[in-house]
Design a protein around this motif. Structure first.
Motif, PDB file in Angstrom:
ATOM      1  N   GLY A  33       0.781  -1.175  -0.021  1.00  0.00           N
ATOM      2  CA  GLY A  33       0.030   0.089  -0.050  1.00  0.00           C
ATOM      3  C   GLY A  33       0.860   1.330   0.098  1.00  0.00           C
ATOM      4  N   ALA A  34       0.159   2.301   0.221  1.00  0.00           N
ATOM      5  CA  ALA A  34       0.751   3.584   0.068  1.00  0.00           C
ATOM      6  C   ALA A  34       1.973   3.970   1.088  1.00  0.00           C
ATOM      7  CB  ALA A  34      -0.130   5.012   0.219  1.00  0.00           C
ATOM      8  N   GLY A  35       2.245   3.135   2.025  1.00  0.00           N
ATOM      9  CA  GLY A  35       3.514   3.402   2.961  1.00  0.00           C
ATOM     10  C   GLY A  35       4.745   2.740   2.193  1.00  0.00           C
ATOM     11  N   THR A  44       0.778   9.393   1.397  1.00  0.00           N
ATOM     12  CA  THR A  44      -0.166   8.328   1.927  1.00  0.00           C
ATOM     13  C   THR A  44      -1.572   9.100   1.734  1.00  0.00           C
ATOM     14  OG1 THR A  44       0.109   8.687   4.099  1.00  0.00           O
ATOM     15  CG2 THR A  44       1.573   6.879   3.112  1.00  0.00           C
ATOM     16  N   PHE A  45      -2.519   8.109   1.677  1.00  0.00           N
ATOM     17  CA  PHE A  45      -3.824   8.489   1.551  1.00  0.00           C
ATOM     18  C   PHE A  45      -4.706   8.815   3.196  1.00  0.00           C
ATOM     19  CE2 PHE A  45      -3.416   5.897  -1.893  1.00  0.00           C
ATOM     20  CZ  PHE A  45      -3.989   6.903  -2.839  1.00  0.00           C
ATOM     21  N   ARG A  46      -4.288   8.272   4.020  1.00  0.00           N
ATOM     22  CA  ARG A  46      -4.918   8.432   5.412  1.00  0.00           C
ATOM     23  C   ARG A  46      -3.997   9.234   6.356  1.00  0.00           C
ATOM     24  NH1 ARG A  46      -6.833   4.731   2.773  1.00  0.00           N
ATOM     25  NH2 ARG A  46      -8.954   4.762   2.342  1.00  0.00           N
ATOM     26  N   GLY A  47      -2.815   9.486   6.242  1.00  0.00           N
ATOM     27  CA  GLY A  47      -1.868  10.252   7.060  1.00  0.00           C
ATOM     28  C   GLY A  47      -2.064  11.620   7.038  1.00  0.00           C
ATOM     29  N   THR A 110      -0.219  -4.903  -5.566  1.00  0.00           N
ATOM     30  CA  THR A 110      -0.007  -3.341  -5.035  1.00  0.00           C
ATOM     31  C   THR A 110      -1.499  -2.758  -5.294  1.00  0.00           C
ATOM     32  OG1 THR A 110       1.098  -1.547  -5.138  1.00  0.00           O
ATOM     33  CG2 THR A 110       0.704  -2.506  -7.432  1.00  0.00           C
ATOM     34  N   GLN A 111      -1.665  -1.999  -4.291  1.00  0.00           N
ATOM     35  CA  GLN A 111      -3.093  -0.996  -4.180  1.00  0.00           C
ATOM     36  C   GLN A 111      -2.369   0.208  -4.743  1.00  0.00           C
ATOM     37  OE1 GLN A 111      -5.224  -1.324  -0.531  1.00  0.00           O
ATOM     38  NE2 GLN A 111      -3.477  -2.308   0.287  1.00  0.00           N
ATOM     39  N   ASN A 112      -1.227   0.420  -4.954  1.00  0.00           N
ATOM     40  CA  ASN A 112      -0.589   1.544  -5.497  1.00  0.00           C
ATOM     41  C   ASN A 112      -0.679   1.889  -6.660  1.00  0.00           C
ATOM     42  OD1 ASN A 112       0.167   1.857  -2.790  1.00  0.00           O
ATOM     43  ND2 ASN A 112       2.443   1.552  -3.162  1.00  0.00           N
ATOM     44  N   PHE A 128      -3.810  -3.906  -8.478  1.00  0.00           N
ATOM     45  CA  PHE A 128      -5.294  -4.072  -7.845  1.00  0.00           C
ATOM     46  C   PHE A 128      -6.123  -2.834  -8.107  1.00  0.00           C
ATOM     47  CE2 PHE A 128      -8.302  -5.136  -4.829  1.00  0.00           C
ATOM     48  CZ  PHE A 128      -8.360  -6.642  -4.528  1.00  0.00           C
ATOM     49  N   HIS A 129      -5.631  -1.798  -7.926  1.00  0.00           N
ATOM     50  CA  HIS A 129      -6.210  -0.403  -8.319  1.00  0.00           C
ATOM     51  C   HIS A 129      -5.825   0.517  -9.487  1.00  0.00           C
ATOM     52  CE1 HIS A 129      -7.342  -0.289  -3.656  1.00  0.00           C
ATOM     53  NE2 HIS A 129      -7.984  -0.973  -4.210  1.00  0.00           N
ATOM     54  N   GLY A 130      -5.436  -0.230 -10.548  1.00  0.00           N
ATOM     55  CA  GLY A 130      -4.966   0.380 -11.688  1.00  0.00           C
ATOM     56  C   GLY A 130      -3.660   1.054 -11.736  1.00  0.00           C
ATOM     57  N   VAL A 173      -7.871   4.369 -12.949  1.00  0.00           N
ATOM     58  CA  VAL A 173      -7.761   3.665 -11.496  1.00  0.00           C
ATOM     59  C   VAL A 173      -9.140   3.357 -10.967  1.00  0.00           C
ATOM     60  CG1 VAL A 173      -5.834   5.376 -11.005  1.00  0.00           C
ATOM     61  CG2 VAL A 173      -8.123   5.935 -10.324  1.00  0.00           C
ATOM     62  N   VAL A 174      -9.329   2.531  -9.917  1.00  0.00           N
ATOM     63  CA  VAL A 174     -10.517   2.115  -9.237  1.00  0.00           C
ATOM     64  C   VAL A 174     -10.939   3.020  -8.267  1.00  0.00           C
ATOM     65  CG1 VAL A 174     -11.390   0.196  -8.033  1.00  0.00           C
ATOM     66  CG2 VAL A 174      -9.675  -0.311  -9.707  1.00  0.00           C
ATOM     67  N   TRP A 175     -12.014   3.483  -8.460  1.00  0.00           N
ATOM     68  CA  TRP A 175     -12.597   4.519  -7.448  1.00  0.00           C
ATOM     69  C   TRP A 175     -13.524   3.438  -6.364  1.00  0.00           C
ATOM     70  CZ3 TRP A 175     -14.010   8.204 -11.754  1.00  0.00           C
ATOM     71  CH2 TRP A 175     -12.869   9.358 -12.101  1.00  0.00           C
ATOM     72  N   PHE A 176     -13.801   4.331  -5.399  1.00  0.00           N
ATOM     73  CA  PHE A 176     -14.648   3.943  -4.349  1.00  0.00           C
ATOM     74  C   PHE A 176     -15.929   3.641  -4.797  1.00  0.00           C
ATOM     75  CE2 PHE A 176     -11.467   5.987  -1.764  1.00  0.00           C
ATOM     76  CZ  PHE A 176     -11.090   5.095  -0.739  1.00  0.00           C
ATOM     77  N   GLY A 177     -16.376   2.289  -4.445  1.00  0.00           N
ATOM     78  CA  GLY A 177     -17.753   2.065  -5.124  1.00  0.00           C
ATOM     79  C   GLY A 177     -17.657   1.242  -6.357  1.00  0.00           C
ATOM     80  N   GLY A 201       2.926  -1.663   4.282  1.00  0.00           N
ATOM     81  CA  GLY A 201       2.664  -0.250   4.270  1.00  0.00           C
ATOM     82  C   GLY A 201       1.239   0.075   3.867  1.00  0.00           C
ATOM     83  N   THR A 202       0.274  -0.907   4.371  1.00  0.00           N
ATOM     84  CA  THR A 202      -1.237  -0.491   3.963  1.00  0.00           C
ATOM     85  C   THR A 202      -2.087  -0.354   5.300  1.00  0.00           C
ATOM     86  OG1 THR A 202      -3.274  -1.308   2.797  1.00  0.00           O
ATOM     87  CG2 THR A 202      -1.727  -2.988   3.616  1.00  0.00           C
ATOM     88  N   SER A 203      -2.687   0.507   5.532  1.00  0.00           N
ATOM     89  CA  SER A 203      -3.928   0.814   6.593  1.00  0.00           C
ATOM     90  C   SER A 203      -4.863  -0.430   6.648  1.00  0.00           C
ATOM     91  CB  SER A 203      -4.669   2.006   6.455  1.00  0.00           C
ATOM     92  OG  SER A 203      -5.298   2.064   5.290  1.00  0.00           O
ATOM     93  N   ALA A 204      -4.757  -1.571   5.480  1.00  0.00           N
ATOM     94  CA  ALA A 204      -5.658  -2.541   5.663  1.00  0.00           C
ATOM     95  C   ALA A 204      -7.125  -2.341   5.956  1.00  0.00           C
ATOM     96  CB  ALA A 204      -5.065  -3.710   6.505  1.00  0.00           C
ATOM     97  N   ILE A 226       4.447  -5.315   7.954  1.00  0.00           N
ATOM     98  CA  ILE A 226       5.521  -4.294   8.044  1.00  0.00           C
ATOM     99  C   ILE A 226       4.690  -2.954   7.987  1.00  0.00           C
ATOM    100  CG2 ILE A 226       7.687  -3.459   7.108  1.00  0.00           C
ATOM    101  CD1 ILE A 226       8.344  -5.966   5.877  1.00  0.00           C
ATOM    102  N   ASN A 227       4.825  -2.413   9.086  1.00  0.00           N
ATOM    103  CA  ASN A 227       4.110  -1.022   9.252  1.00  0.00           C
ATOM    104  C   ASN A 227       4.504  -0.429  10.448  1.00  0.00           C
ATOM    105  OD1 ASN A 227       2.044   1.009   9.255  1.00  0.00           O
ATOM    106  ND2 ASN A 227       0.916  -0.044   7.896  1.00  0.00           N
ATOM    107  N   PRO A 228       4.934   1.035  10.288  1.00  0.00           N
ATOM    108  CA  PRO A 228       5.107   1.598  11.766  1.00  0.00           C
ATOM    109  C   PRO A 228       4.087   1.649  12.755  1.00  0.00           C
ATOM    110  CG  PRO A 228       5.558   3.169   9.860  1.00  0.00           C
ATOM    111  CD  PRO A 228       4.956   1.822   9.266  1.00  0.00           C
ATOM    112  N   ALA A 244       9.613   1.012   9.218  1.00  0.00           N
ATOM    113  CA  ALA A 244       9.118   1.726   7.665  1.00  0.00           C
ATOM    114  C   ALA A 244       9.757   0.667   6.759  1.00  0.00           C
ATOM    115  CB  ALA A 244      10.052   2.976   7.593  1.00  0.00           C
ATOM    116  N   ALA A 245       8.732   0.478   5.764  1.00  0.00           N
ATOM    117  CA  ALA A 245       9.246  -0.445   4.707  1.00  0.00           C
ATOM    118  C   ALA A 245      10.406  -0.589   4.126  1.00  0.00           C
ATOM    119  CB  ALA A 245       8.026  -0.328   3.584  1.00  0.00           C
ATOM    120  N   ASP A 246      11.184   0.565   4.050  1.00  0.00           N
ATOM    121  CA  ASP A 246      12.637   0.534   3.481  1.00  0.00           C
ATOM    122  C   ASP A 246      13.402  -0.307   4.478  1.00  0.00           C
ATOM    123  OD1 ASP A 246      12.109   2.603   4.798  1.00  0.00           O
ATOM    124  OD2 ASP A 246      13.391   3.889   3.511  1.00  0.00           O
TER     125      ASP A 246
END
Ligand code: OAD
Length: 259
Positions: A33-35, A44-47, A110-112, A128-130, A173-177, A201-204, A226-228, A244-246
């Motif tokens: 994910g974005a992380g 990221t989307f939710r940070g 990847t969701q990215n 996964f999301h284009g 890309v894939v949008w919500f809905g 790196g995804t909020s899952a 793997i996610n802080p 962190a992922a790296d």
């Protein structure tokens, strides 16, 4: 659940057990994910960086938002394209690209939409999301349903036009809905049947991508997060590497390389 080290100070035992599991596995699947792209400078989307002009992604990444105001939606995507165009893959992308060539039965879901896994040379990717570098017809017209690549930065005109019907084009890309492409879903579900399932790196919290984690666990995969930050996936995981992922992927790769 194992491994409760503070940020970026990983338990050597957890790292070496994950590395050993990867070395022995017949099939390895990684969900990113974005992380993963955070260290490259992609927000990221939710940070705290997730907001753009006070809009949440959930308000902009929808068919309804595009129907209401295609220009506003495109301005957000154009801002993101310009940010991403300046970014380069980081150590996390590089390690995963290396593993895609080295580890048996490797799949990266990847969701990215940023294209950094591809830029790093990763094989066996399921997007996964284009991709933010693809467009398709927003009407949609019959021929414009199939995405085409457009890496121009800046995009002009904005909103871009479908070359087939002259209507507004939309991001590929894939949008919500919106549903996930059935082929993508099928490949992802098949990849969830694996020996090691890494969640990086995804909020899952976005479905159906997040559902792949319990699916893999239920089918017997060793699951590693793997996610802080803790996420809903943390409670399911056999190992949680809170870093962190790296940093975490580099440490695992060092042990793998030494083995
Ligand atoms: P989020 O922004 O929801 O979550 C990013 C995750 O990365 C958080 O859990 C952070 O703790 C973690 N993180 C931050 N920095 C990190 C680092 N350096 N290393 C590792 N992890 C780090 O992003 P996603 O989970 O990818 O969907 O979001 C899922 C989907 O929601 C996206 O694909 C997008 C979005 O709306 C669509 O566009 C359809």
């Amino acid at each position: 659940m194992e491994g409760s080290a503070p940020l970026d100070v990983l338990s050597p035992d957890a790292v070496s057990r994950v590395a050993n599991a990867l070395a022995r596995a017949g099939r390895v699947t990684v969900l990113t994910g974005a992380g993963v792209s955070a260290a490259s400078g992609v927000p990221t989307f939710r940070g705290p960086d997730g907001l753009w002009r006070a809009h949440r992604p959930e308000q902009l990444a929808t068919p309804e938002a595009f129907a209401r105001d295609p220009r506003l939606v495109w301005e957000w995507y154009e801002w993101r394209r310009q940010r991403i165009a300046r970014c380069r893959p980081n150590r996390a992308h590089e390690v995963l690209a290396h593993w895609s060539r080295r580890l048996a039965g490797f799949t990266l879901i990847t969701q990215n939409v940023d294209g950094l896994h591809e830029l790093a040379g990763t094989g066996h990717i399921v997007r996964f999301h284009g991709s933010i570098w693809e467009l398709r017809c927003g009407v949609p017209c019959a021929r414009g349903r199939f995405p085409w690549r457009n890496e121009s930065v800046p995009l002009s005109p904005l909103p871009p036009i479908c070359p087939h019907c002259g209507g507004h084009a939309r991001p590929g890309v894939v949008w919500f809905g919106e549903p996930i492409d059935p082929n993508v879903l099928e490949a992802s579900v098949a990849a969830a049947r694996c020996d090691v399932f890494l969640v990086v790196g995804t909020s899952a919290v976005v479905y159906p991508a997040a559902a792949l984690i319990p699916l893999a666990a239920d089918q017997g995969a060793l699951t590693v997060e793997i996610n802080p930050e803790a996420t809903p996936a943390s409670a399911l995981a056999d190992f949680v590497l809170p870093a962190a992922a790296d940093v975490a992927l580099h440490q695992i790769d060092l042990v793998l390389g030494a083995g």
